[in-house]
Each structure stands twice: as structure tokens, then as C-alpha cells.
Design a protein around this motif. Structure first.
Motif, PDB file in Angstrom:
ATOM      1  N   ASP A  41      -8.806 -12.244   4.158  1.00 39.25           N
ATOM      2  CA  ASP A  41      -7.666 -12.547   5.019  1.00 39.25           C
ATOM      3  C   ASP A  41      -8.093 -13.014   6.399  1.00 39.25           C
ATOM      4  O   ASP A  41      -7.316 -13.666   7.112  1.00 39.25           O
TER       5      ASP A  41
ATOM      6  N   LYS B 159      -3.545 -16.778   2.689  1.00 38.36           N
ATOM      7  CA  LYS B 159      -2.088 -16.837   2.857  1.00 38.36           C
ATOM      8  C   LYS B 159      -1.440 -17.671   1.757  1.00 38.36           C
ATOM      9  O   LYS B 159      -0.360 -17.331   1.243  1.00 38.36           O
TER      10      LYS B 159
ATOM     11  N   ARG C 114       1.380 -16.454  -0.800  1.00 38.97           N
ATOM     12  CA  ARG C 114       2.662 -17.155  -0.959  1.00 38.97           C
ATOM     13  C   ARG C 114       2.911 -17.501  -2.427  1.00 38.97           C
ATOM     14  O   ARG C 114       4.032 -17.345  -2.929  1.00 38.97           O
TER      15      ARG C 114
END
Length: 445
Positions: A57, A65, A69
Motif C-alpha cells: 500500500d 488502490k 477498487r
């Protein structure tokens, strides 16, 4: 932070990685439509959590990310009961982004290796909880740097790397200090505000010394938690003592008087402990002495048994009596003394043997003699009991008549319940019609 050669190699790797990038992830591996969407979604969520644990991350934030998503979209499709094909497509996208992020993370680690270690230490020190605002700012700075690296630029890593490492190292030390010394620091600060330097300078100096000692240890190695825990306990204890002294000083006492009283109390406490220790030692010694006395008494009793038995064996022939020890007593089985079936009177031969027994007993100290009468199993049990009692009394009276003390000689009938031979034969029944003398030797002081 990197050599020129390493920079060239890493930038080349980024160039390959970015070639052909589009809105969808590269190298997507389709998942068969026959797969269970629920299982694949759950597995992908595990992969995302594993990636976070490996710090993807922050090492490859955009890819991470995108993976999150895509996974979130798959869950939404699942909740809306969309087709398996749509759900599995998003799952495959999420996994592809994770794969891409893993590759970029490896590259980032090569340029940010020291940063990764520093951040790991800060996480172990629980820095996000201890200093949430400072942590967020530092994370944003790191994210901007890793984004630059993702974009193929290592300039940010070179310029900002050392500062980021230093910041993570510092927040790790601060977090460890807050965790182990937070209470001590607060107590010392409150005392300083209350003019402890004037009211209780010695106690303040002791508390500050222990506090500074732990801070020095943290500065040297914040990950040496075992040593830090030990010294921080001392620091907390001294700070608590400072607070106690301040309370007493504010109540009208001087620090010197308070400390003198504490020394006296410690001395009294030490004396009490020493006294209790001596009492325990004395009690233990008394117990050991009692055990020794019991052992000595048992030894003397065993010696008395052995000596009495040996003496009687020496004066009575084997055909007259069998002598042995049993249950702490000397047993004299009068083999030469026999009764006819159903008879209780003593024959002249029996009286002669008893006279010899009495002579032998006069040579050994005895405290008690029990005459036990026995019968064979012929006849009824109640009649046998009476006969055995009469036989025992006949022997008792003969021993008393020969000089034995009436207070030391008791008679008891045992009936036919304790045979020593086979009642099915005449010879066995004759052996069972017997007299046993049970002797308790007197232990000489």
C-alpha cells in the motif's frame, strides 16, 4: 541512495513495466466462469490483506488502490447478484493489479530498502496509534515518493529518502518512549511544574536519572524491548516515589525529613524480614529435630525388637517356640505347647515350657505381653471362641504364677479365625490349637 548502475537497472525495469499500460491492468489472467465467485472473492481479499502486510500500500500505492477498487467492484456485483462473468472479471483485474504491484514493490524496495525497515520498526512500535497526525503526514510523504518511483523517477528517493528514514526512526523512538515512559514523563513534568527542583531536588534527580537512562537505551536501540521494559519499570517506580515525596512536602514536611523517615521504615522492614527469616529457619530446624527424634525412636524400637527376639531365640529351642518380629512386635509361637481338641487345661509338660518361657522373659525388658489363644475349626465358632479365651487365660495365669506382672500380661481369645495350617488334617488342626505370645519390648532410655 543508489549507485548509478542500480539506477539504470531500476529505471529500465520501470520502462518495461510501464510499456503498454492502459486503464485495465496488464497481464490479466482470466478466471474460468465455472469457478465459484464467492470463493474467488474471498481468496482475493486474502491476497489484498497479504499485500498490505508486505507494505504494498506504500511501496506501490496506485496498483494497490486499483486492486482494492477492483475487489470492491466485484463485491458490489456480488451483492447486486450480477453474472458470475462480471464478478470474476473484476476479481481477475484485482489479482492482476496485485501482481503488477508486487513487481513494482520489489523495485521500490531496492531503492527504499532502508525506508521499509524504518517503517516496519515504527509499525511495531504502534506509531500510528501513538502519533496519528505525525504518522499520517509521514505516510503521505512516503506515498508521494513511491508514486514518483512508480512513475519511473528515482530522483525523489535520492532527495527525500534519508529524511524519510530519519523521520520513521524518530517516530519509532518516540512511540517506544511514550509506551514505556509515558506515565513517568507525565509524573515528572507535573512535579517540575510544582517546583520539585526546590521542594524535592534529590527525589527529582533520582526520577530524572532513571528516566534519562531509559531514554538513552531507547535512542541506542528502540527494538531492545526486554531491556527497555526493565529500566522503564525503575523509571516509573522512581517517578511515583517523587509524587509521594511531593505530596508529603506539600503537607508541611521537608524532603530531608521524608527521606529520613523512609530510610527508617526500610530499616524496620528489613529487620522484620530478617526476624521472619530467622523464625522460619528456627521452625525448620525444630521440624528437622523432631524428625531426627522420631527416626532415633524408631531405630531404638527396631533395636529393642531385634535384641528381644534374638535373646528369646537363644533361650528357647526351635521345637519349643518360633520367634519372629511382626508389625513392630515380637511374636513367640509356642510350638511345644499343645492342647487336646476341646481342652483348655495345661499339662505338666506345658507348665514346664511356660516356666522356661517366663525365665527367658525375665532376661528381656517388656512393656506388655498379650497371650493369644487359638483353636482349630472343629465345632461351632462361638464355642471355639470361648475355648480360645480359656486357653489364653490358662497361660496368663501360669505366667503370673511364675512371676510375671499381672498388669503386663493380658489374655485374648482369637477363636478359629487365624489358622496357620490346614484344618483338614489332624496334624494341621493340632498346630492351629496354639498359643501366641505378642510382646512389646520396653525401649531403654
Amino acid at each position: 541512495m543508489l549507485s548509478r548502475f542500480n539506477k539504470v537497472m531500476i529505471l529500465s525495469a520501470f520502462a518495461v513495466a510501464f510499456a503498454g499500460c492502459a486503464s485495465n491492468p496488464p497481464n490479466v489472467v482470466s478466471i474460468p466462469n465455472s469457478s465459484d465467485p464467492a470463493v474467488e472473492v474471498a481468496r482475493t481479499e486474502e491476497l489484498v490483506n497479504e499485500a498490505r502486510a508486505k507494505q504494498m500500500d506504500v511501496l506501490s500505492p496506485d496498483n494497490f488502490k486499483d486492486a482494492e477498487r477492483a475487489l470492491s467492484k466485484a463485491k458490489d456485483y456480488q451483492a447486486d447478484k450480477k453474472s458470475s462473468e462480471k464478478i470474476l472479471q473484476q476479481v481477475s483485474y484485482s489479482r492482476a493489479w496485485l501482481k503488477e504491484g508486487e513487481s513494482k514493490s520489489d523495485i521500490a524496495r531496492k531503492s527504499l530498502g532502508e525506508i521499509v525497515d524504518a517503517r516496519s520498526g515504527a509499525l511495531r512500535a504502534n506509531a500510528p496509534t501513538m502519533y496519528p497526525k505525525e504518522w499520517k503526514k509521514l505516510e503521505n510523504k512516503l506515498e508521494n515518493t513511491t508514486k514518483d518511483i512508480e512513475g519511473g523517477s528515482l530522483t525523489a528517493a535520492d532527495k527525500k529518502g534519508a529524511d524519510i528514514v530519519a523521520a520513521y526512526r524518530q517516530i519509532e523512538r518516540d512511540s517506544v518512549a511514550k509506551q514505556y515512559l509515558g506515565k513517568a514523563r507525565m509524573t515528572i513534568e507535573e512535579a517540575e511544574k510544582d517546583k520539585a527542583s526546590e521542594k524535592a531536588p534529590k527525589s527529582l534527580a533520582m526520577a530524572q536519572g532513571k528516566y534519562n537512562q531509559t531514554m538513552k537505551l531507547i535512542a541506542q536501540d528502540p527494538r531492545n524491548t526486554a531491556a527497555i521494559a526493565r529500566t522503564s519499570e525503575d523509571a516509573t517506580r522512581e517517578s511515583d516515589h517523587l509524587a509521594e515525596v511531593m505530596n508529603k512536602v506539600n503537607a508541611g514536611n521537608s524532603e530531608a525529613l521524608v527521606l529520613q523517615n523512609e530510610r527508617q521504615q526500610r530499616m524496620i522492614s528489613s529487620l522484620r524480614k530478617e526476624t521472619k527469616s530467622q523464625e522460619r529457619e528456627l521452625t525448620q530446624a525444630e521440624k528437622q529435630l523432631e524428625v531426627a527424634k522420631q527416626q532415633e525412636a524408631e531405630l531404638m524400637r527396631q533395636q529393642a525388637l531385634t535384641q528381644t527376639a534374638d535373646k528369646l531365640r537363644g533361650e528357647l529351642r526351635p521345637n519349643e517356640a518360633e520367634v519372629f518380629t511382626q508389625d513392630g512386635k515380637v511374636m513367640v509361637r509356642l510350638k511345644g505347647l499343645n492342647f487336646a481338641s476341646g481342652k483348655t487345661t495345661l499339662t505338666p509338660q506345658n507348665k514346664s515350657l511356660l516356666k522356661k518361657v517366663e525365665t527367658a522373659l525375665n532376661d528381656v525388658p517388656t512393656s506388655k505381653i498379650e497371650v493369644q489363644g487359638h483353636t482349630d475349626s472343629t465345632g461351632k465358632a462361638d464355642l471355639n471362641q470361648k475355648i480360645s479365651e480359656q486357653r489364653a487365660k490358662s497361660v496368663q495365669q501360669a505366667l503370673i504364677a511364675s512371676g510375671a506382672s499381672s498388669q503386663n500380661v493380658n489374655a485374648i481369645g482369637m477363636g478359629d479365625e487365624h489358622p496357620i495350617s490346614n484344618n483338614g488334617t489332624a496334624a494341621g488342626r493340632a498346630q492351629n490349637r496354639r498359643i501366641d505370645l505378642v510382646i512389646e519390648p520396653k525401649i531403654q532410655e
